[in-house]
Enzyme design. Sequence first.
Site, short mmCIF file in Angstrom:
data_model
loop_
_atom_site.label_atom_id
_atom_site.label_comp_id
_atom_site.label_asym_id
_atom_site.label_seq_id
_atom_site.Cartn_x
_atom_site.Cartn_y
_atom_site.Cartn_z
CG ASP A 261 -2.20 0.84 1.02
OD1 ASP A 261 -2.08 1.85 0.09
OD2 ASP A 261 -3.11 0.66 1.83
C1 NOJ Z 1 -3.91 3.86 0.03
C2 NOJ Z 1 -5.30 3.19 0.23
O1 NOJ Z 1 -5.09 2.44 1.55
C3 NOJ Z 1 -5.14 2.12 -0.88
O2 NOJ Z 1 -6.58 1.42 -0.54
C4 NOJ Z 1 -5.33 2.59 -2.21
O3 NOJ Z 1 -5.31 1.73 -3.03
C5 NOJ Z 1 -3.73 3.41 -1.98
N1 NOJ Z 1 -3.69 4.29 -1.21
C6 NOJ Z 1 -3.61 4.01 -3.53
O4 NOJ Z 1 -4.27 5.01 -3.48
#
Ligand code: NOJ
Length: 755
Positions: A261
């Site tokens: 993430d």
């Molecule tokens: C953080 C989020 O937790 C995740 O769900 C998302 O896909 C990513 N950022 C990318 O934007």
Amino acid sequence: MAQGTSIDDLMARMTLAEKIGQLNLLSAGEGPETGSPRSRDIRARLAEGRLGALFGTKSVRSVRAWQELAVAGSRHGIPLLFAEDVIHGHRTIFPLPIALASSWDMALVEATARVAAAEAAAEGIRQVYAPMVDIARDARWGRIAESPGEDPFLAARYAEAMVRGLQGADLRAPDAVAACLKHFVAYGAAAGGRDYDNASLAPAELIGVYAEPFRAGVAAGAASVMAAFNAVNGQPMHAHRKLIDGWLRGTCGFEGLVVADYTGIHELMAHGIGDRETVAALALVAGVDIDMMGEDYLACLDRIAAEGLVRPDVGIEIDPAQVVEAIDRSCRRVLEMKERVGLFDDPFRYCDEARAARLTLAPAHRDLARRAAAACCVLLKNAGGVLPLAPGARVALIGRLADDRANMLGTWAVSGDPAEAATILEGLRETHDGEVRHAVGANLVDDPEIAARLDVFGPIVRLDPRQEREMTAEALALATDSDVVVLVAGEAKEHSGESASRTELDIPAPQRRLLEALAGAGKPVVLVVLAGRPLVLAREAGLADALVLGWFGGTEGGRGLADVLTGRAEPGGRLAVSLPARTGQVPLHHGAETTGRPWTGRFEKFRTGYLDLPDDVPPAGGLYPFGFGLGYTDFELDAPRVTPTRPTGGDRYVTVTVAVRNTGAQRGATVVQLYVTDPVARCVRPSRELKGFERVTLDPGEAREVAFTLGREDLAYLVGETIGTLERVWDPGTFVIHVGLNARDLRSVEIAWTP
Ligand code: NOJ
């Protein structure tokens, strides 16, 4: 990669630095033509072969431009993998995931994912960061909006439907994208409902409940998985080798790509498990293939691959060969993913401006979105049949959210255009054959600090400068001069979503005061609640004659809701999450384990529950139970029948049959739900578990038999002290089989299944 070249050949020609480059994922921000500092960095990375993937490209033109640079401007011409957060639709936004799960209609869920995939793929996107399949039982957690709710069985079906819809039958097809199950795992079990906080879970609950939708999504063929930000049982997920490499890849057989993430690897330092090199090594060895945004792999892996890493203070000793091998493995997975989604056949096949323009918000997509919005609305109360609105009724439509585009899409709709969203006012004016007049009535919130926080991605609160008294008076005057009041109240879209946890689960105060005033106006009141989470609606349910939970319905949310209010469509939703009676009840789910002093419904002092909850609210069940929702007709269920009546060890399954009858005056649909209780087992079991459901549509007076197959395997569960020693067991003997239209009002039969 030239035609005929294999991944083996390509890898044989790549340097270690180039392989590490494939593990690097950045957000694109703007296109290369802007010349912004970000775009200059990305160009430089591409030229050095130090970038494998981009997300957040925003347009097909920008994808094409980046891809041209990647293919022409680097040594091997390896195409970039483009990804995006396509959570509940891409350009056409569908209801929030928690709402979609509440449809209990997996064909519908799949259809919405197909549309999302087609719109995204036409813009060159080959991977989407969806579905989010985190079980969420704590409504304080803002990301419950993105989740399929509290129940592992329903969430697993949702995961499968989303994967089927996004990936289609062929990942190379121009309308398919690679799915990414996220966030692995137990992100939804964050302590106190605080986003990013850690989770502590017994192994059986971790795997049996929180990992179950991942198991199902992997079995359905999901091409990728994203790691969760939080730590689970003391180990941050981005470094959780036992769960990623051990359970996900080992036990579950996942062969795809694991993505970090956003700066998730970098954040391991803040988790306190080591410096930058240590965390990069730990994440790689745990099985995280791609580093999102942190560039820790880029900064550290060359050196660790040359020298290894010994850090006695955190108990790590990794030799260079192990690191080189892990880099090779991850690089191969990235390249395999690129091959699977067709990028090596033709990196530009998926950048199709004409197709993108044709598909974006196509009429058929909007129609589906409208149908979905109605199918997700949950009707919680309908006293005196105030809904559907009588034709010709003069409607006072009140509430800031009733005439609002900015909030309609809900959280995490990064490519949706709020200007394309229909408001409820527009929807109702188009649909209702009677006068519809609107008054704002109250501001969404009255705390300027909260308002500022909600406006973080742009103005959505739009505070009305008038005094509250003046707005209330205007709304009351309109109500008095109308036949029925429809008040739309609830959260702003950024009340839920990432980093949007709340300590109180109520409708914000000014809107609550407005409802109280309107309830005294002597007109029937329909309260429509827009929210990204289950809210506490106890007082509201008492004040309103009808109560509809509309969630955030997306681009066509306004029209879908209007269809429900006017009876053009039935409210199709059944709660995918229990609605608490008080905030203090959360975390909450319908299958709470049995205790030694159960709450029984009669007064006893020493019982599991709360002193300050009324006796008609089960403390582990909430105000409105999981699975609950009304339609515009009534249904009755008979008691279930089970055959064979006396199953033995030789029987692999039983059939549960139940007759369901439409006893109301119009055609309608309901969801028949099958639950099981194992009252005597070798350890404490959930009070009830969902094992099946079926949506049934019947004419007035029509009856149908619904049959469920319940396998012995469905009665099995996990036991064990550690993840590695979990075993699936079943305890022969008594089982209680329940059927119902929600998790509380059940018809039950006991069976004995002998060994
Ligand atoms: C953080 C989020 O937790 C995740 O769900 C998302 O896909 C990513 N950022 C990318 O934007």
